[in-house]
Design a protein around this motif. Structure first.
Motif, mmCIF file in Angstrom:
data_model
loop_
_atom_site.group_PDB
_atom_site.id
_atom_site.type_symbol
_atom_site.label_atom_id
_atom_site.label_comp_id
_atom_site.label_asym_id
_atom_site.label_seq_id
_atom_site.Cartn_x
_atom_site.Cartn_y
_atom_site.Cartn_z
ATOM 1 N N GLY A 25 0.812 -1.214 0.000
ATOM 2 C CA GLY A 25 0.000 0.000 0.000
ATOM 3 C C GLY A 25 0.842 1.260 0.000
ATOM 4 O O GLY A 25 0.540 2.229 -0.695
ATOM 5 N N GLU A 26 1.917 1.248 0.780
ATOM 6 C CA GLU A 26 2.811 2.411 0.809
ATOM 7 C C GLU A 26 3.471 2.625 -0.550
ATOM 8 O O GLU A 26 3.670 3.751 -0.977
ATOM 9 N N GLY A 27 3.797 1.538 -1.221
ATOM 10 C CA GLY A 27 4.395 1.641 -2.557
ATOM 11 C C GLY A 27 3.438 2.264 -3.556
ATOM 12 O O GLY A 27 3.823 3.123 -4.353
ATOM 13 N N LEU A 28 2.176 1.846 -3.514
ATOM 14 C CA LEU A 28 1.178 2.417 -4.415
ATOM 15 C C LEU A 28 0.961 3.897 -4.122
ATOM 16 O O LEU A 28 0.839 4.713 -5.033
ATOM 17 N N ALA A 32 -5.812 11.091 -6.769
ATOM 18 C CA ALA A 32 -6.943 10.479 -6.068
ATOM 19 C C ALA A 32 -6.477 9.509 -4.984
ATOM 20 O O ALA A 32 -7.116 9.390 -3.941
ATOM 21 N N VAL A 33 -5.362 8.832 -5.204
ATOM 22 C CA VAL A 33 -4.865 7.861 -4.224
ATOM 23 C C VAL A 33 -4.420 8.562 -2.934
ATOM 24 O O VAL A 33 -4.915 8.228 -1.854
ATOM 25 N N ARG A 72 -5.758 10.345 2.651
ATOM 26 C CA ARG A 72 -5.909 11.453 3.600
ATOM 27 C C ARG A 72 -7.292 11.442 4.224
ATOM 28 O O ARG A 72 -7.442 11.597 5.437
ATOM 29 N N ARG A 73 -8.322 11.238 3.388
ATOM 30 C CA ARG A 73 -9.683 11.197 3.906
ATOM 31 C C ARG A 73 -9.864 10.053 4.898
ATOM 32 O O ARG A 73 -10.520 10.200 5.930
ATOM 33 N N ALA A 74 -9.269 8.911 4.560
ATOM 34 C CA ALA A 74 -9.356 7.752 5.466
ATOM 35 C C ALA A 74 -8.683 8.039 6.805
ATOM 36 O O ALA A 74 -9.212 7.692 7.865
ATOM 37 N N ALA A 133 1.555 12.087 -9.681
ATOM 38 C CA ALA A 133 0.744 13.304 -9.637
ATOM 39 C C ALA A 133 1.614 14.539 -9.832
ATOM 40 O O ALA A 133 1.263 15.436 -10.603
ATOM 41 N N VAL A 134 2.742 14.590 -9.171
ATOM 42 C CA VAL A 134 3.651 15.730 -9.318
ATOM 43 C C VAL A 134 4.158 15.820 -10.757
ATOM 44 O O VAL A 134 4.194 16.897 -11.354
#
Length: 65
Positions: A16-19, A51-52, A57-59, A27-28
């Motif tokens: 998950g951290e990799g994704l 979006a990822v 962040r929302r979670a 994004a940048v």
């Protein structure tokens, strides 16, 4: 059995951290490309990539509640 569960959780976390990291870097990159070229396709790729991290962040905000 517990050690297998811990190993599985560790792999999921690292994956998950990799994704998340790749999406942030993408994004940048796409935003930079959009700023230079003003191509709508680059902006759409930026929106998909950002979006990822925004979802993460929302979670985190919800978990803090």
């Amino acid at each position: 059995m517990v050690s297998v569960d811990i190993l599985s959780a560790g792999r999921a976390y690292v994956g998950g951290e990799g994704l998340w990291s790749k999406a942030q870097k993408d994004a940048v990159y796409y935003l930079t490309q959009y700023a230079q070229n003003k191509e709508e396709g680059e902006y759409l790729k930026f929106r998909q990539a950002i979006a990822v991290p925004l979802g993460d962040r929302r979670a985190r905000i919800e978990l803090d509640k």
